[in-house]
Design a protein around this motif. Structure first.
Motif, PDB file in Angstrom:
ATOM      1  N   ALA A 179      73.183  37.339  79.667  1.00  0.00           N
ATOM      2  CA  ALA A 179      72.941  36.964  77.980  1.00  0.00           C
ATOM      3  C   ALA A 179      71.948  37.034  77.696  1.00  0.00           C
ATOM      4  O   ALA A 179      71.798  37.600  76.428  1.00  0.00           O
ATOM      5  CB  ALA A 179      73.345  35.497  77.278  1.00  0.00           C
ATOM      6  N   GLN A 180      70.904  38.316  78.381  1.00  0.00           N
ATOM      7  CA  GLN A 180      69.757  38.364  78.110  1.00  0.00           C
ATOM      8  C   GLN A 180      69.571  39.502  77.538  1.00  0.00           C
ATOM      9  O   GLN A 180      68.642  39.988  77.213  1.00  0.00           O
ATOM     10  CB  GLN A 180      68.664  38.474  79.524  1.00  0.00           C
ATOM     11  CG  GLN A 180      68.350  36.637  79.867  1.00  0.00           C
ATOM     12  CD  GLN A 180      67.721  36.741  81.213  1.00  0.00           C
ATOM     13  OE1 GLN A 180      68.255  35.978  82.085  1.00  0.00           O
ATOM     14  NE2 GLN A 180      66.507  37.097  81.074  1.00  0.00           N
TER      15      GLN A 180
ATOM     16  N   TYR B 172      65.013  35.422  72.669  1.00  0.00           N
ATOM     17  CA  TYR B 172      65.099  36.488  71.485  1.00  0.00           C
ATOM     18  C   TYR B 172      64.392  35.459  70.699  1.00  0.00           C
ATOM     19  O   TYR B 172      64.886  35.954  69.468  1.00  0.00           O
ATOM     20  CB  TYR B 172      66.694  36.605  71.411  1.00  0.00           C
ATOM     21  CG  TYR B 172      66.632  37.755  72.160  1.00  0.00           C
ATOM     22  CD1 TYR B 172      66.441  39.530  72.128  1.00  0.00           C
ATOM     23  CD2 TYR B 172      66.881  37.376  73.389  1.00  0.00           C
ATOM     24  CE1 TYR B 172      67.050  40.127  73.383  1.00  0.00           C
ATOM     25  CE2 TYR B 172      67.432  38.435  74.404  1.00  0.00           C
ATOM     26  CZ  TYR B 172      66.967  39.699  74.243  1.00  0.00           C
ATOM     27  OH  TYR B 172      67.497  41.254  75.474  1.00  0.00           O
TER      28      TYR B 172
ATOM     29  N   ASP C  52      73.973  34.976  69.105  1.00  0.00           N
ATOM     30  CA  ASP C  52      73.800  35.141  70.073  1.00  0.00           C
ATOM     31  C   ASP C  52      75.079  34.013  70.484  1.00  0.00           C
ATOM     32  O   ASP C  52      75.527  33.804  71.819  1.00  0.00           O
ATOM     33  CB  ASP C  52      72.417  33.454  70.259  1.00  0.00           C
ATOM     34  CG  ASP C  52      71.033  34.045  69.901  1.00  0.00           C
ATOM     35  OD1 ASP C  52      71.444  35.481  70.137  1.00  0.00           O
ATOM     36  OD2 ASP C  52      70.391  33.180  69.469  1.00  0.00           O
TER      37      ASP C  52
ATOM     38  N   ARG D 134      62.200  39.170  79.901  1.00  0.00           N
ATOM     39  CA  ARG D 134      63.407  38.653  78.797  1.00  0.00           C
ATOM     40  C   ARG D 134      64.746  39.518  79.085  1.00  0.00           C
ATOM     41  O   ARG D 134      66.169  39.673  79.222  1.00  0.00           O
ATOM     42  CB  ARG D 134      63.353  39.274  77.510  1.00  0.00           C
ATOM     43  CG  ARG D 134      64.264  39.147  76.581  1.00  0.00           C
ATOM     44  CD  ARG D 134      64.003  39.398  74.522  1.00  0.00           C
ATOM     45  NE  ARG D 134      62.803  38.829  74.698  1.00  0.00           N
ATOM     46  CZ  ARG D 134      62.344  39.094  73.184  1.00  0.00           C
ATOM     47  NH1 ARG D 134      61.812  40.608  73.029  1.00  0.00           N
ATOM     48  NH2 ARG D 134      60.595  38.592  73.353  1.00  0.00           N
TER      49      ARG D 134
ATOM     50  N   ARG E 157      69.635  33.322  75.451  1.00  0.00           N
ATOM     51  CA  ARG E 157      69.170  34.007  74.475  1.00  0.00           C
ATOM     52  C   ARG E 157      68.007  33.498  73.974  1.00  0.00           C
ATOM     53  O   ARG E 157      66.751  33.719  73.152  1.00  0.00           O
ATOM     54  CB  ARG E 157      70.383  33.699  73.526  1.00  0.00           C
ATOM     55  CG  ARG E 157      71.520  34.490  73.739  1.00  0.00           C
ATOM     56  CD  ARG E 157      71.397  35.553  73.652  1.00  0.00           C
ATOM     57  NE  ARG E 157      71.202  36.657  72.903  1.00  0.00           N
ATOM     58  CZ  ARG E 157      70.411  37.694  72.592  1.00  0.00           C
ATOM     59  NH1 ARG E 157      70.684  38.873  73.842  1.00  0.00           N
ATOM     60  NH2 ARG E 157      70.372  38.569  71.259  1.00  0.00           N
TER      61      ARG E 157
END
Lengths: 274, 268
Positions: free
Chosen positions: A184-185, A130, A145, A102, A127
């Motif tokens: 986005a991670q 998560y 998100d 992640r 995402r």
């Protein structure tokens, strides 16, 4: 051959780092041998990656650059050595590996987007780790998100292509979507495996510029595999030279002399001649 | 290293042994066909002899008696519904098993082999046999028909889904795994989007097959238009039989066309 052994010793000073102090990623004596044919892809490579550092791994194809990157997030299993992320060893235990992955974004030569999905869904898939699994059965994401995904797309200048299918974009745009997916991670480090090898030089520079900006503005470290010397000189803060699975250079671009370049690329010519 | 383009140069001329093998193969095939014709009591003479009888039966089918259409609407709708629900049940059975059976989904060997075996069993027992079983279990009517189609087609679709999944581009899967997404999330976001057009196309095709199949299922009491058809045959009312056959023909043609158009629209 004996020359690089000497340089290698200097590199092995890298030891297990203290918690949260020091390097983001620490690569310690990583080696990989393929069982079939006893092919040594990597032997005893060590180096540390500082926060926000832009490192280029330079070497001819077949030098083990890709294997090295893939060993970091364990897409490939190293046969030797350890990798630390923020002082914590990355193991192959599933839960721990997920947590580690992640924090590690990855960008590929072929972009590796799901081309039938929209740009937004591709970025949102950064995402997934998560969120609980049940959400993905409904392709459902939180408001947060979505906000993060949009912000990441804005960062790579693609805020206006959110709802287009990924396969309607050009190569350069697809790679920027892939970068947004990695962003986005909310990662600590981005691994870029020959990110511009399928792009023409002008677009390649644009993509490298985005990666460089990310490292400078967001403090995300970038480890970028390249085979083009001029790109490496232009963008790298630090270059790690790889040849036949061994590290034979580690320093700023200014120290990358023609002599060293000959060693990185020349040795292969020798090997090919055999 | 240049690429070889002159195939004649690569492919050696057949040797004497090759020719002998081919000849032996032909002889064995001919012997087998002869033996099986005998077992069938295949007799062209008999067929020619009974032509007039066949002709008489055909003559009794004309002209079609359209009064058979009365009350045929409901069984026709039943037939379509059997095919529809059969296909739905088939996907529900086939998708999970197909995913587990696909080589590249890295299921444990035991799980993969079990799924493959289940799919094989479902597939190799014909829907007619399944229908007899389900009619005995849940009684006469369209419901056992839908179950029978669902189970048999589930085996077929599962196998087709597995093959589609095996041909998927692996690179996006790797990218999602690298983000830390788990196995199911990777399937939802990287595998299904890639195979969806094929899944839809297979489902439409097997719905078509299902409509044809459902007319047969009716004959053994699993509801639908086939039941009406077999009733007219039992009553020797062949003029009604022909009317119903024409309806079946129209039904199947229309379904084929519609589904072909839909498939073409979807597979892009």
């Amino acid at each position: 051959m004996n020359m690089n052994v000497e340089i290698d010793h200097r590199a092995t000073k890298a030891t297990a780092p203290e918690l949260n102090a020091g390097p983001v990623v620490s690569i310690v004596n990583i080696g990989k041998t393929y069982a079939r044919g006893n092919l040594v892809a990597l032997s005893d490579v060590s180096f540390d990656v500082g926060r926000g550092e832009f490192i280029v791994i330079l070497g001819p194809s077949g030098a083990g650059k890709s294997t090295l990157l893939r060993c970091i997030n364990r897409l490939a299993e190293p046969t030797k050595g350890r990798i630390y992320l923020n002082g914590k060893e990355i193991t192959d235990r599933r839960r721990e590996l997920r947590d580690a992955r992640r924090q590690i974004g990855m960008v590929f030569q072929q972009f590796n987007l799901v081309t039938r999905l929209s740009v937004l869904l591709n970025v949102l898939s950064g995402r997934l780790s998560y969120r609980p699994t049940w959400r993905s059965f409904f392709y459902s994401f939180t408001r947060e998100d979505r906000a993060i995904a949009l912000e990441c797309l804005e960062m790579v200048g693609l805020g206006h292509k959110v709802f287009q299918r990924a396969d309607t974009l050009s190569g350069g745009e697809q790679q920027r979507v892939a970068i947004a997916r990695a962003l986005a991670q909310r990662p600590n480090v981005i691994l870029a495996d020959e990110p511009v090898a399928s792009l023409d030089p002008k677009i390649a520079r644009q993509v490298l510029k985005y990666l460089k900006e990310i490292s400078q503005r967001l403090g995300i470290s970038v480890i970028c595999n390249l085979h083009q010397v001029d790109f490496a000189r232009e963008y790298a803060e630090r270059i790690v030279g790889l040849c036949q699975g061994q590290k034979i250079f580690d320093g700023p671009p200014s120290e990358l002399t023609d002599d060293i370049l000959n060693k990185i690329y020349g040795m292969r010519a020798e090997a090919d001649g055999d | 290293m240049s690429r070889v383009t002159d195939y004649a140069a690569v492919q050696p001329a057949p040797t004497l042994a090759d020719r002998a093998k081919f000849l032996a193969f032909l002889l064995i095939a001919a012997a087998f066909l002869g033996w099986s014709a005998n077992a069938l009591e295949l007799s062209p003479g008999e067929l020619i002899h009974s032509m007039p009888v066949i002709g008489r039966y055909l003559a009794r089918m004309f002209p079609p008696d359209w009064s058979a259409l009365q009350g045929l609407w409901d069984p026709t709708v039943d037939t379509i519904c059997i095919a529809l629900w059969g296909t739905v049940i088939a996907s529900i059975i086939g998708l999970p098993l197909g995913i587990l059976a696909a080589k590249n989904m890295n299921s444990p060997a035991v799980v993969r082999l079990t799924s493959l075996t289940i799919l094989n069993v479902l597939r190799s027992i014909s829907e007619l046999i399944w229908a007899i079983f389900f009619v005995a279990a849940v009684g006469l009517g369209p419901f056992p028909g839908a179950l029978a189609l669902g189970v048999n087609f589930g085996g077929i679709l599962g196998r087709l889904y597995a093959e589609a999944i095996e041909n998927v581009d692996q690179k996006p899967l790797e990218a999602l795994r690298a983000t830390g997404a788990n196995h199911l999330q990777t399937i939802m976001f990287a595998v299904l989007p890639q195979v969806l057009p094929q899944i839809v196309s297979y489902n439409l095709y097997w719905f078509e097959v299902g409509v044809r199949s459902a007319t047969v299922l009716g004959m053994i009491g699993a509801g639908g238009i086939g039941f009406e058809l077999v009733t007219t045959i039992r009553l020797y009312d062949f003029r009604q039989t022909s009317a119903i056959l024409i309806v079946i023909l129209l039904l199947v043609t229309v379904i084929d066309r519609v589904s072909a158009i839909l498939r073409r629209a979807i597979v892009k």
